[in-house]
Design a protein around this motif. Structure first.
Motif, PDB file in Angstrom:
ATOM      1  N   LEU A  29       6.256  -1.952  -7.556  1.00 20.63           N
ATOM      2  CA  LEU A  29       6.318  -0.833  -6.615  1.00 20.63           C
ATOM      3  C   LEU A  29       6.915   0.400  -7.282  1.00 20.63           C
ATOM      4  O   LEU A  29       7.690   0.295  -8.240  1.00 20.63           O
ATOM      5  N   PRO A  30       6.589   1.576  -6.766  1.00 22.58           N
ATOM      6  CA  PRO A  30       7.176   2.794  -7.309  1.00 22.58           C
ATOM      7  C   PRO A  30       8.697   2.745  -7.215  1.00 22.58           C
ATOM      8  O   PRO A  30       9.241   2.204  -6.261  1.00 22.58           O
ATOM      9  N   ILE A  35      15.723  -0.510  -3.690  1.00 20.17           N
ATOM     10  CA  ILE A  35      15.134  -1.588  -2.899  1.00 20.17           C
ATOM     11  C   ILE A  35      15.794  -1.643  -1.523  1.00 20.17           C
ATOM     12  O   ILE A  35      15.123  -1.845  -0.513  1.00 20.17           O
ATOM     13  N   THR A  36      17.105  -1.432  -1.470  1.00 14.94           N
ATOM     14  CA  THR A  36      17.816  -1.468  -0.187  1.00 14.94           C
ATOM     15  C   THR A  36      17.354  -0.335   0.719  1.00 14.94           C
ATOM     16  O   THR A  36      17.174  -0.532   1.925  1.00 14.94           O
ATOM     17  N   THR A 105       2.604   3.810   3.479  1.00 16.38           N
ATOM     18  CA  THR A 105       2.035   4.008   2.141  1.00 16.38           C
ATOM     19  C   THR A 105       2.495   2.921   1.185  1.00 16.38           C
ATOM     20  O   THR A 105       1.686   2.352   0.437  1.00 16.38           O
ATOM     21  N   ARG A 106       3.771   2.614   1.211  1.00 10.72           N
ATOM     22  CA  ARG A 106       4.325   1.588   0.322  1.00 10.72           C
ATOM     23  C   ARG A 106       3.752   0.214   0.672  1.00 10.72           C
ATOM     24  O   ARG A 106       3.392  -0.556  -0.218  1.00 10.72           O
ATOM     25  N   ARG A 107       3.664  -0.095   1.968  1.00  9.62           N
ATOM     26  CA  ARG A 107       3.117  -1.385   2.400  1.00  9.62           C
ATOM     27  C   ARG A 107       1.649  -1.490   1.987  1.00  9.62           C
ATOM     28  O   ARG A 107       1.214  -2.521   1.477  1.00  9.62           O
ATOM     29  N   ALA A 113      -2.441  -4.163  -3.946  1.00 11.29           N
ATOM     30  CA  ALA A 113      -2.197  -4.801  -5.246  1.00 11.29           C
ATOM     31  C   ALA A 113      -2.456  -6.305  -5.160  1.00 11.29           C
ATOM     32  O   ALA A 113      -3.114  -6.882  -6.034  1.00 11.29           O
ATOM     33  N   PHE A 114      -1.967  -6.943  -4.101  1.00 12.54           N
ATOM     34  CA  PHE A 114      -2.227  -8.376  -3.945  1.00 12.54           C
ATOM     35  C   PHE A 114      -3.693  -8.646  -3.652  1.00 12.54           C
ATOM     36  O   PHE A 114      -4.256  -9.622  -4.149  1.00 12.54           O
ATOM     37  N   ALA A 115      -4.333  -7.811  -2.852  1.00 15.35           N
ATOM     38  CA  ALA A 115      -5.755  -8.007  -2.529  1.00 15.35           C
ATOM     39  C   ALA A 115      -6.601  -7.972  -3.798  1.00 15.35           C
ATOM     40  O   ALA A 115      -7.539  -8.785  -3.939  1.00 15.35           O
TER      41      ALA A 115
END
Length: 152
Positions: A29-30, A35-36, A105-107, A113-115
């Protein structure tokens, strides 16, 4: 052999695989925020407005650390503080539209990426993942319940 039998090893193998995937996903991820901070925004997106103390418990940080984090995100326009209509002494942290857009956007980037990787699996592997979806959803519920601890 019972599910709790430590010799079975399936729980540890699955846990190891999920942990490995999660850590690699986070690394991809960017790195535009901690992360928190990203997790706090996602929590607000999922649960709605919350008190700083509740957010601190949910994210596993101290209340002073969450206060600083919220202040930074507030200055960035991602969250805002509002009074609680049911208790005027309480201040709630709310996601702004910019914060909600950031989470979406992040989700979406993570899902995409997983797809892309899943598209490289063979049909049997995809079917196995589809069959595991209910268990994965239940696992996510259990993790949330475990993280939030017993209700007071």
């Amino acid at each position: 052999m019972s599910r709790q039998d430590p010799t079975r090893g399936a729980s540890r193998a699955i846990g190891s695989a999920l942990y490995g995937l999660a850590t690699r996903a986070v690394r991809r991820l960017p790195r535009d925020m901690s992360i928190t901070s990203a997790a706090t925004l996602a929590t607000l997106d999922t649960t709605g407005p919350r008190r700083i103390t509740d957010l601190a418990v949910h994210e596993g940080v101290t209340q002073p650390a969450m206060t600083v984090l919220v202040r930074v995100m507030e200055e960035s326009g991602l969250v805002e503080r509002r009074g609680d209509a049911s208790d005027k002494r309480v201040t709630l942290v709310c996601l702004t539209e910019a914060g909600a857009a950031y989470v979406r956007t992040r989700r979406r980037a993570g899902v995409d990426a997983f797809a892309r990787l899943i598209d490289e699996l063979d049909d049997d592997e995809v079917e196995a993942l589809v069959a595991a979806l209910p268990a994965l959803a239940h696992l996510a519920e259990l993790e949330t319940r475990d993280r939030e601890g017993p209700k007071r």
